[in-house]
Write an enzyme that holds these catalytic residues in place. Structure first.
Site, mmCIF file in Angstrom:
data_model
loop_
_atom_site.group_PDB
_atom_site.id
_atom_site.type_symbol
_atom_site.label_atom_id
_atom_site.label_comp_id
_atom_site.label_asym_id
_atom_site.label_seq_id
_atom_site.Cartn_x
_atom_site.Cartn_y
_atom_site.Cartn_z
ATOM 1 N N LYS A 81 2.048 -0.502 2.386
ATOM 2 C CA LYS A 81 2.096 -0.372 3.718
ATOM 3 C C LYS A 81 0.450 -0.134 4.215
ATOM 4 C CE LYS A 81 5.148 1.080 7.469
ATOM 5 N NZ LYS A 81 5.454 -0.217 8.096
ATOM 6 N N GLU A 132 11.038 -10.978 3.457
ATOM 7 C CA GLU A 132 11.544 -9.810 4.420
ATOM 8 C C GLU A 132 11.233 -10.777 5.807
ATOM 9 O OE1 GLU A 132 9.416 -6.316 4.210
ATOM 10 O OE2 GLU A 132 7.372 -7.430 3.725
ATOM 11 N N ARG A 187 5.887 7.468 0.129
ATOM 12 C CA ARG A 187 5.408 6.159 0.217
ATOM 13 C C ARG A 187 3.929 6.049 0.498
ATOM 14 N NH1 ARG A 187 8.713 1.894 3.643
ATOM 15 N NH2 ARG A 187 7.957 2.978 5.209
HETATM 16 N N1 PMP Z 1 8.979 -4.653 6.184
HETATM 17 C C1 PMP Z 1 7.709 -4.475 6.514
HETATM 18 C C2 PMP Z 1 6.733 -5.740 6.579
HETATM 19 C C3 PMP Z 1 7.816 -3.223 7.611
HETATM 20 O O1 PMP Z 1 6.419 -3.370 8.259
HETATM 21 C C4 PMP Z 1 8.570 -2.452 7.556
HETATM 22 C C5 PMP Z 1 8.576 -1.068 8.527
HETATM 23 N N2 PMP Z 1 8.405 -1.308 9.782
HETATM 24 C C6 PMP Z 1 9.703 -2.660 6.898
HETATM 25 C C7 PMP Z 1 9.941 -3.579 6.022
HETATM 26 C C8 PMP Z 1 10.949 -1.594 7.059
HETATM 27 O O2 PMP Z 1 10.548 -0.429 6.426
HETATM 28 P P1 PMP Z 1 11.204 1.088 6.822
HETATM 29 O O3 PMP Z 1 12.597 1.007 6.783
HETATM 30 O O4 PMP Z 1 10.647 1.849 5.790
HETATM 31 O O5 PMP Z 1 10.615 1.294 8.265
#
Ligand code: PMP
Length: 289
Positions: free
Chosen positions: A149, A182, A50
């Site tokens: 990210k 989200e 990622r």
């Molecule tokens: N959405 C956002 C905006 C995030 O920053 C994160 C990670 N902290 C997630 C979703 C969750 O992703 P992951 O399960 O890969 O940590």
């Protein structure tokens, strides 16, 4: 504790980057948050994949291979004896001029920090989280795609400020069309009847690694699992609701906008899913030692 900085392990006080790094000037860079459990780095390949996708999306060429980053993360965890902790992996655009042009930055910095993270108190895992809907809309996919990210988290921070100032710890962010995207730092899910639903990334969600695990585990448990454009109507009418994230793991949401979600207690399906997740986290990953 030592910090990995572009090929070297240095003391924290010596881990310095230029004030001309575009990561500082413009939030120009990408990152990952990773967990270690029981002496293993959890889902390391998925995080590194990622990271490279995020970097490619902003046309940042990471100067070392995926394999080299993989080794650097494991080595840094080993050096710091980070066996049950958290890893922050960062790639900055590098030092450039004061102008926006990222191509003036010749050498991205790769930073690995190990430490601990606790997003929510144990009590909240037991009783469930309260959230509100943020007034701050999640970035449009064609402004700054939430699948990236990036080091520019101001959109999320603006929403988090709303949460904290309203006396709750997390928010649900909607997209420009009004669909659920989200949470500020986690993905959002609902159980409705026998179905587990989460917004598609095109609605403005990061493709969370914990999100993907939750979907896979729920599928294996016989639930119908899918991505769907969800509105607040769907969340208010959910049987159960929860958030997922590397740091948050899986946490139930029992109240949204001061309305009770489901029974008002962490739901049975979510609790079972959390157990399965914890088992997987405890038993899999890349060995550190
Ligand atoms: N959405 C956002 C905006 C995030 O920053 C994160 C990670 N902290 C997630 C979703 C969750 O992703 P992951 O399960 O890969 O940590």
């Amino acid at each position: 504790m030592k910090i990995y900085l572009s090929g070297k392990l240095v003391q924290e006080k010596d881990a310095r980057i230029s004030v001309f790094d575009h990561a500082l000037l413009y939030g120009d860079g990408v990152f990952e948050g990773i967990r270690t459990y029981n002496g293993r780095v959890f889902m390391l390949k998925e995080h590194i994949d990622r990271l490279y996708r995020s970097a490619r999306a902003i046309d940042l060429k990471i100067p070392i291979s995926k394999k080299a980053i993989f080794k650097a993360v494991v080595m840094t965890c080993k050096t710091n004896n980070n066996m049950n902790g958290y890893v922050r992996l960062i790639v900055t655009r590098g030092k450039g001029t004061l102008g926006l042009n990222p191509y003036t930055c010749k050498r991205p910095e790769i930073i690995i920090i190990t430490g601990k993270i606790q997003l929510y108190s144990p009590k909240l895992y037991q009783h469930g989280l309260k959230v509100i809907t943020a007034g701050t809309i999640r970035n449009h996919t064609e402004s700054l795609n939430p699948s990236i990210k990036s080091l520019n988290y101001l959109n999320n921070i603006m929403a988090k400020i709303e949460a904290i100032n309203s006396g709750v710890e997390e928010v649900i962010m909607l997209n420009v069309q009004g669909y659920v995207a989200e949470a500020s730092g986690d993905n959002a899910f609902i159980f409705k009847d026998n179905r587990l639903l989460t917004p598609p990334t095109s609605a403005g969600a990061l493709e969370g690694i914990t999100r993907n695990i939750a979907m896979k585990l729920a599928g294996q448990s016989g639930y119908e699992v899918g991505e769907a454009m969800l509105t607040r109507y769907d969340l208010y009418n959910a049987d159960e609701m929860f958030l997922t994230g590397t740091a948050a793991e899986i946490i139930s949401v029992v109240e949204m906008d001061r309305r009770t979600i489901g029974s008002g207690l962490p739901g049975k399906k979510t609790v079972e899913l959390t157990k399965q997740f914890r088992r997987l986290a405890a038993e899999t990953g890349v060995p550190i030692a």
